[in-house]
Design a protein around this motif. Sequence first.
Motif, PDB file in Angstrom:
ATOM      1  N   PRO A  87       0.827  -1.215   0.000  1.00 52.45           N
ATOM      2  CA  PRO A  87       0.000   0.000   0.000  1.00 52.45           C
ATOM      3  C   PRO A  87       0.858   1.261   0.000  1.00 52.45           C
ATOM      4  O   PRO A  87       1.981   1.252   0.493  1.00 52.45           O
ATOM      5  N   PRO A  88       0.341   2.362  -0.561  1.00 49.09           N
ATOM      6  CA  PRO A  88       1.122   3.600  -0.610  1.00 49.09           C
ATOM      7  C   PRO A  88       1.307   4.197   0.786  1.00 49.09           C
ATOM      8  O   PRO A  88       0.702   3.755   1.758  1.00 49.09           O
ATOM      9  N   GLY A  89       2.175   5.220   0.839  1.00 50.32           N
ATOM     10  CA  GLY A  89       2.494   5.864   2.112  1.00 50.32           C
ATOM     11  C   GLY A  89       1.413   6.804   2.560  1.00 50.32           C
ATOM     12  O   GLY A  89       0.385   6.929   1.903  1.00 50.32           O
ATOM     13  N   PRO A  90       1.612   7.451   3.685  1.00 46.35           N
ATOM     14  CA  PRO A  90       2.819   7.388   4.514  1.00 46.35           C
ATOM     15  C   PRO A  90       3.002   6.024   5.181  1.00 46.35           C
ATOM     16  O   PRO A  90       2.077   5.218   5.224  1.00 46.35           O
ATOM     17  N   ASP A  91       4.198   5.804   5.692  1.00 50.32           N
ATOM     18  CA  ASP A  91       4.517   4.560   6.378  1.00 50.32           C
ATOM     19  C   ASP A  91       4.006   4.651   7.816  1.00 50.32           C
ATOM     20  O   ASP A  91       4.518   5.422   8.619  1.00 50.32           O
ATOM     21  N   ARG A  92       2.983   3.869   8.103  1.00 51.43           N
ATOM     22  CA  ARG A  92       2.371   3.946   9.437  1.00 51.43           C
ATOM     23  C   ARG A  92       2.963   2.947  10.425  1.00 51.43           C
ATOM     24  O   ARG A  92       2.507   2.854  11.564  1.00 51.43           O
ATOM     25  N   GLN A  93       3.965   2.197   9.985  1.00 48.48           N
ATOM     26  CA  GLN A  93       4.559   1.225  10.913  1.00 48.48           C
ATOM     27  C   GLN A  93       5.178   1.886  12.155  1.00 48.48           C
ATOM     28  O   GLN A  93       4.933   1.431  13.276  1.00 48.48           O
ATOM     29  N   PRO A  94       5.960   2.977  11.999  1.00 46.50           N
ATOM     30  CA  PRO A  94       6.510   3.608  13.211  1.00 46.50           C
ATOM     31  C   PRO A  94       5.412   4.115  14.154  1.00 46.50           C
ATOM     32  O   PRO A  94       5.555   4.029  15.376  1.00 46.50           O
ATOM     33  N   ALA A  95       4.320   4.623  13.602  1.00 50.64           N
ATOM     34  CA  ALA A  95       3.238   5.120  14.468  1.00 50.64           C
ATOM     35  C   ALA A  95       2.593   3.968  15.232  1.00 50.64           C
ATOM     36  O   ALA A  95       2.201   4.122  16.394  1.00 50.64           O
ATOM     37  N   LEU A  96       2.483   2.812  14.590  1.00 54.94           N
ATOM     38  CA  LEU A  96       1.927   1.653  15.283  1.00 54.94           C
ATOM     39  C   LEU A  96       2.834   1.250  16.454  1.00 54.94           C
ATOM     40  O   LEU A  96       2.358   0.995  17.559  1.00 54.94           O
ATOM     41  N   MET A  97       4.128   1.230  16.198  1.00 52.39           N
ATOM     42  CA  MET A  97       5.053   0.855  17.270  1.00 52.39           C
ATOM     43  C   MET A  97       5.030   1.897  18.397  1.00 52.39           C
ATOM     44  O   MET A  97       5.147   1.565  19.568  1.00 52.39           O
ATOM     45  N   ARG A  98       4.865   3.160  18.028  1.00 55.24           N
ATOM     46  CA  ARG A  98       4.762   4.206  19.050  1.00 55.24           C
ATOM     47  C   ARG A  98       3.526   3.963  19.923  1.00 55.24           C
ATOM     48  O   ARG A  98       3.575   4.122  21.141  1.00 55.24           O
ATOM     49  N   MET A  99       2.439   3.566  19.278  1.00 51.01           N
ATOM     50  CA  MET A  99       1.226   3.291  20.044  1.00 51.01           C
ATOM     51  C   MET A  99       1.402   2.044  20.923  1.00 51.01           C
ATOM     52  O   MET A  99       0.917   1.996  22.057  1.00 51.01           O
ATOM     53  N   VAL A 100       2.085   1.042  20.411  1.00 59.08           N
ATOM     54  CA  VAL A 100       2.392  -0.142  21.219  1.00 59.08           C
ATOM     55  C   VAL A 100       3.083   0.287  22.512  1.00 59.08           C
ATOM     56  O   VAL A 100       2.770  -0.204  23.602  1.00 59.08           O
ATOM     57  N   LEU A 101       4.009   1.232  22.368  1.00 56.13           N
ATOM     58  CA  LEU A 101       4.774   1.678  23.535  1.00 56.13           C
ATOM     59  C   LEU A 101       3.927   2.529  24.476  1.00 56.13           C
ATOM     60  O   LEU A 101       3.822   2.235  25.669  1.00 56.13           O
ATOM     61  N   THR A 102       3.304   3.573  23.935  1.00 52.08           N
ATOM     62  CA  THR A 102       2.643   4.508  24.844  1.00 52.08           C
ATOM     63  C   THR A 102       1.400   3.888  25.486  1.00 52.08           C
ATOM     64  O   THR A 102       1.097   4.190  26.635  1.00 52.08           O
ATOM     65  N   LYS A 103       0.713   3.011  24.752  1.00 54.09           N
ATOM     66  CA  LYS A 103      -0.464   2.364  25.332  1.00 54.09           C
ATOM     67  C   LYS A 103      -0.132   0.988  25.917  1.00 54.09           C
ATOM     68  O   LYS A 103      -1.044   0.308  26.411  1.00 54.09           O
ATOM     69  N   ARG A 104       1.094   0.579  25.818  1.00 52.70           N
ATOM     70  CA  ARG A 104       1.522  -0.745  26.308  1.00 52.70           C
ATOM     71  C   ARG A 104       0.600  -1.839  25.775  1.00 52.70           C
ATOM     72  O   ARG A 104       0.029  -2.637  26.532  1.00 52.70           O
TER      73      ARG A 104
END
Lengths: 339, 339
Positions: free
Chosen positions: B256-273
Amino acid sequence: MAAMNRRIVLASRPHGEPKPEDFRLEEVPVPTPGPGEILLRTQWLSLDPYMRGRMSAAKSYAAPVEIGQPITAETVGEVVASNNPAFKVGELWTAFAGWQEYFVTDGKGSRRVDPDAAPPSTALGVLGMPGMTAYTGLLNIGEPKAGETVVVAAATGPVGSLVGQIARLKGARAVGVAGGPDKCRYLTEELGFDAAIDHRAPDFADALARACPKGIDVYFENVGGAVFDAVLPLLNDFARLPVCGLVSSYNATEVPPGPDRQPALMRMVLTKRLRIQGFIVWDFASQAEEFRREVGTWVKEGRVRYREDVVEGLEKAPEAFIGLLKGRNFGKLVVRVAG
Amino acid sequence: MAAMNRRIVLASRPHGEPKPEDFRLEEVPVPTPGPGEILLRTQWLSLDPYMRGRMSAAKSYAAPVEIGQPITAETVGEVVASNNPAFKVGELWTAFAGWQEYFVTDGKGSRRVDPDAAPPSTALGVLGMPGMTAYTGLLNIGEPKAGETVVVAAATGPVGSLVGQIARLKGARAVGVAGGPDKCRYLTEELGFDAAIDHRAPDFADALARACPKGIDVYFENVGGAVFDAVLPLLNDFARLPVCGLVSSYNATEVPPGPDRQPALMRMVLTKRLRIQGFIVWDFASQAEEFRREVGTWVKEGRVRYREDVVEGLEKAPEAFIGLLKGRNFGKLVVRVAG
């Protein structure tokens, strides 16, 4: 006692990489402890990547630092005045005093630091929050087993260095990622890591693959970015990824361009049955005593080693913190404020 | 006994959405069981989304179906010849016979189906692999607690419908996502879901948010795509995401085209545990008996209901499977091959 309290406050919210002008050194009167309170004089100040998050207004697991207020930080301070019989003048206690010389507190959440048991600064490193982050995240989520391969980045830092050493104590193979040949040498020669890979090397991803011939079973995520990208294809089925930090992206100002790799990550989660789990150290607060007892013993017995990068003087904190986000420190970064 | 065995083989690997010409109906001689083997005549054939993965050559948790070979599928078949005293002619047994009328097996991994205990087709649905996927994924990874909110998509399917019903049996609030008003009505009126949201509605994301006023604690992921996107911002701290399927992307042919949402997903994994964990049902093979006992009891007591979408005739399997990937079925999709 000095009449004035020097402190470093957030002058403006950093856009991207923090700049010296985002911080301001100021002097305010030393506060006076009220009933039941104590006055702490900061001896050691901890600098940690999570503070970058507190400088942003974005929602996270903790409230942001307000403009004009001292930056959040854990400290070790000496009791210089006490209206609370539980705290005696001359004792050392941890506190979240922030980037300043003096702090008034009722002592809730503080713990006594015994300078005869270990150097007081270790209460901010291997025996403090970073050490407990490594211990709880690795053992509760990573669950390394004998013969497995554990990879950790920022491996000479206080979290990464303990992750690798505990992995080895559990019989796993420890592979560290660090910036530059000196840090890599330290990992294998001083800390006993099985391999160390320089993430600045042009063939980094290939070198990581060569260092993990049986794949990766645990990736302790504290940086994200290029290291995560190199780790993903090497993950074994049922790999565990404790996620405690993503320091490579903390200064990011833009959403990265495509393609969108989120669906591919989820596909990999499914086909490899990965477990990706975020945590912060306070999620495992009930394990604090066990952590200090076990890691304290390992340190005393020389089975766990640690390294500190000491910066002299509160006024150096901004520059040191900016360098921390670029990986310029070598070991746990602490500021000696006094004592 | 028929002299010939009709079977449907993979004629070509689908590019994107499977087409009828990717399948071929052919007749081959009925195989003869050797020593210790039995001949099964297929009565019921299960159609499940995972089969799309087996039609691709890409590496996954199972080997792909070879061109010219019958498509993988679990079946319920009648023993029509037996060289093994453990299997008696006339008994019904599960097997991975694939899309065909006859199958020779030594019976390893098969289990006896008692037609007096439950309709035999349920061994492929609520009391079979889909049911066990729901049961093990929800209870081992999702861990719903009383008062929490559990969201599941494809909620009228055999996995989703059981996820929601078990969530309610555990005291959680069940919110189902399905395609169209009929399916949504079925979820709330027949299965007792607390809410059902039509993913085809233009205000889908808003409707989901309204149906989850206290956020989402468990998202049982079996579709990905737009549902996942709508779920992400609603996730509570410490939410668990068992990932058992991503059917919305199984026909995808492009990154799928960008933006690349993978870093945002990992950020959410961290902040929301968050805990995001992939699994397949066989990872929990040791819980099979417990699953059949407990869910079997719930079905008998009427505490769990199920719905089947029955297609008549092996030759209809390709069309039905193509429709399955588009959500055209309503309930567990099974093909009645004989009996």
